[in-house]
Write an enzyme that holds these catalytic residues in place. Structure first.
Site, short mmCIF file in Angstrom:
data_model
loop_
_atom_site.label_atom_id
_atom_site.label_comp_id
_atom_site.label_asym_id
_atom_site.label_seq_id
_atom_site.Cartn_x
_atom_site.Cartn_y
_atom_site.Cartn_z
N LEU A 1 6.62 2.84 1.49
CA LEU A 1 7.62 1.78 1.56
C LEU A 1 8.73 2.12 2.55
O LEU A 1 9.13 3.27 2.72
CB LEU A 1 8.24 1.53 0.18
CG LEU A 1 7.29 1.13 -0.95
CD1 LEU A 1 8.10 0.68 -2.17
CD2 LEU A 1 6.32 0.04 -0.52
N VAL B 1 11.28 -7.49 9.53
CA VAL B 1 12.46 -6.63 9.62
C VAL B 1 12.27 -5.71 10.82
O VAL B 1 11.21 -5.09 10.97
CB VAL B 1 12.64 -5.80 8.34
CG1 VAL B 1 13.86 -4.89 8.46
CG2 VAL B 1 12.78 -6.71 7.13
N ASP C 1 2.61 -9.22 9.27
CA ASP C 1 1.14 -9.33 9.22
C ASP C 1 0.79 -10.81 9.16
O ASP C 1 0.35 -11.33 8.14
CB ASP C 1 0.60 -8.58 8.01
CG ASP C 1 0.89 -7.09 8.09
OD1 ASP C 1 0.46 -6.46 9.07
OD2 ASP C 1 1.55 -6.56 7.18
N LEU D 1 9.35 -3.01 11.88
CA LEU D 1 9.17 -1.88 10.99
C LEU D 1 7.75 -1.86 10.45
O LEU D 1 7.18 -2.89 10.08
CB LEU D 1 10.16 -1.95 9.83
CG LEU D 1 11.64 -1.84 10.19
CD1 LEU D 1 12.47 -1.62 8.92
CD2 LEU D 1 11.90 -0.71 11.18
N SER D 2 7.18 -0.67 10.40
CA SER D 2 5.81 -0.48 9.93
C SER D 2 5.67 0.95 9.42
O SER D 2 6.33 1.88 9.91
CB SER D 2 4.81 -0.71 11.07
OG SER D 2 3.51 -0.27 10.71
N MET E 1 0.84 -1.19 0.00
CA MET E 1 0.00 0.00 0.00
C MET E 1 0.88 1.25 0.00
O MET E 1 0.49 2.30 0.50
CB MET E 1 -0.94 0.01 1.20
CG MET E 1 -2.04 -1.02 1.12
SD MET E 1 -3.56 -0.56 1.98
CE MET E 1 -2.94 -0.28 3.64
N ARG F 1 3.29 2.72 10.02
CA ARG F 1 2.66 3.47 11.11
C ARG F 1 3.68 4.02 12.11
O ARG F 1 3.35 4.92 12.90
CB ARG F 1 1.65 2.59 11.84
CG ARG F 1 0.44 2.21 10.99
CD ARG F 1 -0.48 1.27 11.73
NE ARG F 1 -1.63 0.91 10.92
CZ ARG F 1 -2.78 1.56 10.93
NH1 ARG F 1 -2.94 2.60 11.71
NH2 ARG F 1 -3.79 1.19 10.16
N GLY G 1 4.98 -10.11 3.92
CA GLY G 1 5.77 -10.07 5.15
C GLY G 1 5.12 -10.84 6.27
O GLY G 1 3.89 -10.87 6.42
N HIS H 1 9.63 -3.42 3.34
CA HIS H 1 9.20 -3.65 1.96
C HIS H 1 10.41 -3.93 1.07
O HIS H 1 10.34 -4.78 0.17
CB HIS H 1 8.45 -2.43 1.43
CG HIS H 1 7.18 -2.12 2.14
ND1 HIS H 1 7.06 -1.10 3.05
CD2 HIS H 1 5.96 -2.71 2.09
CE1 HIS H 1 5.83 -1.06 3.51
NE2 HIS H 1 5.13 -2.01 2.95
#
Length: 309
Positions: A47, A200, A174, A208-209, A44, A211, A171, A51
């Site tokens: 990145l 990651v 999720d 890592l996100s 989405m 958000r 990933g 990603h």
């Protein structure tokens, strides 16, 4: 500088362009004697290094790498959350180029949903009713609907080499989404291999996100309690000790600015709660720990696969 860093990935906006350019790239690979394989990385946008790891793994396993960059309205239960979701295609393209992408599919919403909100959505079933599905009603139905479409869009066209291999990369952060997508492919007989990629983490351990950018430095430090609780479970599992998840829950609940939603030890395949050997008996076998919490109003998720040592 690598070939992929020197040449920015081509950006296409329509399914027809995606199919045409994908066919050209696969035919070129076959002509050069390489395996005619296509790796799809659905995103989405927004990145980050996580990603990039997905794209890099796809690059290492395929002749052609396609990244999708589409913010899917259907999986947001809060319209304000959808509107504030970061969008920066130029920045995304730079990250995708560095990781080795050949092609970015960045459609407008009307290309994916030409009639507006679709009248028919896929259902994530019982796998989508718990955990994130309980906290965000309809989220997984919206996710599954767009993933089903993206998998169709990325599928090599009939005119491409007959030996084309098709893979899609997701990933493991999720974890519930990954389990649901795997069931989609299995239950609906999609001709694609689902390739999971490990989480990651930052140097301190935070998953890592996209958000994370909404967190202050102080809130990011507070959020580290989530990964600490998961690594505690991992250490106990590898040492063949009782997991005692209640102690990890207490650790999280004592942290400032952290509001726990759930902390569950589940079966990795079914996501059903795992009661056996969690509290008092030595851990054996395999499990998955799922955690979700709000930190400063930002919802974060994380997970950890467990295996007895």
């Amino acid at each position: 500088m690598s070939r992929h860093e020197e040449h920015a990935p081509r950006i296409v906006r329509t399914v027809a362009e995606l199919k045409a350019v994908g066919r050209e790239l696969l035919e070129a690979a076959a002509t050069e004697g390489r395996e005619a394989s296509l790796g799809l990385v659905p995103t989405m946008g927004a990145l980050h290094e996580g990603h990039a790891r997905l794209i890099a793994q796809a690059r290492g396993e395929n002749a052609v790498v396609v990244v999708t960059d589409f913010v899917n309205r259907l999986q947001f239960d809060d319209p304000a959350d959808f509107e504030r979701y970061p969008r920066d295609l130029e920045a995304d393209a730079a990250i995708a180029a560095g990781a080795g992408a050949d092609l970015i599919f960045a459609p407008e919403e009307r290309e994916v949903y030409p009639d507006g909100r679709p009248r028919v959505l896929l259902s994530a079933g019982t796998l989508g009713e718990k955990f994130e599905g309980a906290s965000r009603p309809g989220h997984f139905d919206g996710m599954l609907t767009v993933v089903a479409k993206l998998l169709h869009y990325g599928m090599p066209a009939p005119a491409t080499p007959a030996a084309t291999t098709y893979r899609a990369y997701f990933g493991q952060k999720d974890a519930q989404q990954l389990a649901i997508v795997r069931r989609l492919v299995h239950d609906l007989s999609y001709p694609v291999q689902i390739r999971p990629v490990p989480i990651v983490r930052s140097a301190k351990g935070l998953a890592l996100s996209s958000r994370n950018r909404f967190l202050t430095d102080e809130q990011q430090d507070a959020a580290l309690v989530l990964s600490r609780s998961l690594f505690l479970m991992k250490q106990r599992a590898e040492a063949h000790l009782p997991l005692r998840p209640a102690e990890a829950v207490a650790m999280i609940e004592s942290a400032p600015s952290v509001e726990l939603d759930y902390f569950e030890v589940v079966d990795p395949g079914t996501l059903e709660p795992l009661a056996f050997n969690c509290a008092e008996t030595p851990f054996s076998g395999e499990a998955l720990v799922l955690v979700a919490a709000r930190v400063g109003g930002v919802r974060l998720i994380d997970n950890m696969p467990l295996a007895a040592g």
